[in-house]
Design a protein around this motif. Structure first.
Motif, PDB file in Angstrom:
ATOM      1  N   CYS A 179      25.685  56.895  38.125  1.00 50.98           N
ATOM      2  CA  CYS A 179      26.763  57.068  37.151  1.00 50.98           C
ATOM      3  C   CYS A 179      27.493  55.739  36.997  1.00 50.98           C
ATOM      4  O   CYS A 179      28.165  55.289  37.931  1.00 50.98           O
ATOM      5  N   PRO A 180      27.398  55.090  35.839  1.00 48.81           N
ATOM      6  CA  PRO A 180      28.119  53.839  35.626  1.00 48.81           C
ATOM      7  C   PRO A 180      29.624  54.055  35.786  1.00 48.81           C
ATOM      8  O   PRO A 180      30.136  55.148  35.497  1.00 48.81           O
ATOM      9  N   PRO A 181      30.358  53.052  36.253  1.00 46.28           N
ATOM     10  CA  PRO A 181      31.815  53.205  36.428  1.00 46.28           C
ATOM     11  C   PRO A 181      32.526  53.712  35.179  1.00 46.28           C
ATOM     12  O   PRO A 181      33.483  54.487  35.285  1.00 46.28           O
ATOM     13  N   GLU A 198      32.569  57.568  35.114  1.00 43.53           N
ATOM     14  CA  GLU A 198      33.029  58.336  36.269  1.00 43.53           C
ATOM     15  C   GLU A 198      34.042  59.409  35.873  1.00 43.53           C
ATOM     16  O   GLU A 198      34.027  60.518  36.403  1.00 43.53           O
ATOM     17  N   ASN A 199      34.937  59.084  34.944  1.00 41.00           N
ATOM     18  CA  ASN A 199      35.914  60.079  34.503  1.00 41.00           C
ATOM     19  C   ASN A 199      35.228  61.285  33.882  1.00 41.00           C
ATOM     20  O   ASN A 199      35.614  62.435  34.142  1.00 41.00           O
ATOM     21  N   PHE A 235      34.672  60.610  45.329  1.00 39.56           N
ATOM     22  CA  PHE A 235      35.828  60.366  44.469  1.00 39.56           C
ATOM     23  C   PHE A 235      37.140  60.892  45.041  1.00 39.56           C
ATOM     24  O   PHE A 235      38.197  60.655  44.454  1.00 39.56           O
ATOM     25  N   ARG A 281      40.057  58.430  45.624  1.00 42.23           N
ATOM     26  CA  ARG A 281      40.467  57.553  44.528  1.00 42.23           C
ATOM     27  C   ARG A 281      41.921  57.817  44.149  1.00 42.23           C
ATOM     28  O   ARG A 281      42.436  58.923  44.310  1.00 42.23           O
TER      29      ARG A 281
END
Length: 267
Positions: free
Chosen positions: A166-168, A171-172, A217, A220
């Motif tokens: 999952c590319p940054p 992530e959302n 996550f 975070r």
């Protein structure tokens, strides 16, 4: 009609769907529109080799966006509840969901994207579409394997470093989708059992993919971490009556390193 104007919007209007009223057209008309979009998509999907054409990709994305909007807005069909065999009776499927199930629409869509290489744009679009489906659907979609299996395929790809992970920037979207899955699971605990039974190739006999994707996550900052923690708490609460999930949390994850906590997890 207002529903027709919404269907003509492109993918960029996706964020506006959360406040759109339900489709007011009759089920037969909505099914007819869905079938028209599906014919255009399936023609591309049925090619022997996945197309690398940007035109084909755009056509698939645009039609898929409108198809899944219709599916999310569809209400259950008429008639009495159907026996699901587990987790209580299911409401009768609407005609669009019946078509999605009989023709494996979502499975074929996700597989096509995976075969051609899941670029970040397509991955992000699929994550948002599944989040919209689960969060806004008028039907219990996750209790249907025709929806659950392709969701697990997408989540498995999003958590697999060999497939790009999952590319940054996504992530959302990933955490929001996981949060929606956990909310649905808390409302319908049978979904947790289905997650353990479904797609063993992605999950393994003692693995819970949803849990594994959430754990990185939870520390975070900001909304991302809060959504992950909220979702994980829902998993933990729902797992209280499921021995397999409690054992996975205590023995197969880094979240609970003390084996004796199994007794605590089981209540």
């Amino acid at each position: 009609m207002s529903w027709l104007s919404r269907l003509s919007r492109g993918p960029g209007s996706r964020t506006g769907r959360s406040v759109a009223p339900p489709c007011t057209a009759d089920p037969e008309t909505c099914l007819m529109v869905f079938e028209n979009h599906w014919r255009q998509v399936s023609w591309v999907l049925e090619q022997r080799e996945p197309s690398s054409s940007s035109d084909d990709l755009t056509a698939v994305r645009n039609n898929t966006d409108q198809m899944l909007c219709l599916l999310a807005e569809e209400r259950p069909g008429e008639g009495g509840p159907q026996d699901s065999g587990a987790g209580g009776p299911l409401p009768p499927m609407g005609p669009i969901l019946k078509l999605v199930t009989s023709e494996d629409v979502l499975e074929r869509l996700v597989q096509w994207h995976l075969r051609r290489g899941l670029d970040a744009d397509s991955q992000g679009a699929l994550l948002k579409l599944f989040e919209m489906l689960i969060g806004q659907s008028q039907q219990p979609l996750l209790r249907h394997t025709a929806v659950l299996q392709p969701l697990l395929l997408l989540l498995g790809a999003s958590g697999d470093p060999q497939l790009g992970g999952c590319p940054p920037a996504l992530e959302n979207s990933l955490v929001l989708l996981l949060n929606q899955v956990c909310v649905s699971m808390a409302r319908q605990p049978v979904v947790l059992e289905m997650l353990f039974r479904a797609a063993p190739a992605q999950q393994g006999p003692t693995n819970l993919l949803i849990f594994s994707l959430l754990v990185p996550f939870i520390h975070r900052d900001g909304a991302l971490g809060q959504q992950a923690r909220d979702a994980l708490l829902l998993v933990m609460a729902t797992s209280a009556s499921h021995r397999a999930v409690a054992r996975y949390i205590t023995e197969n994850s880094y979240f609970c390193p003390i084996p004796t906590a199994l007794a605590v997890a089981q209540g």
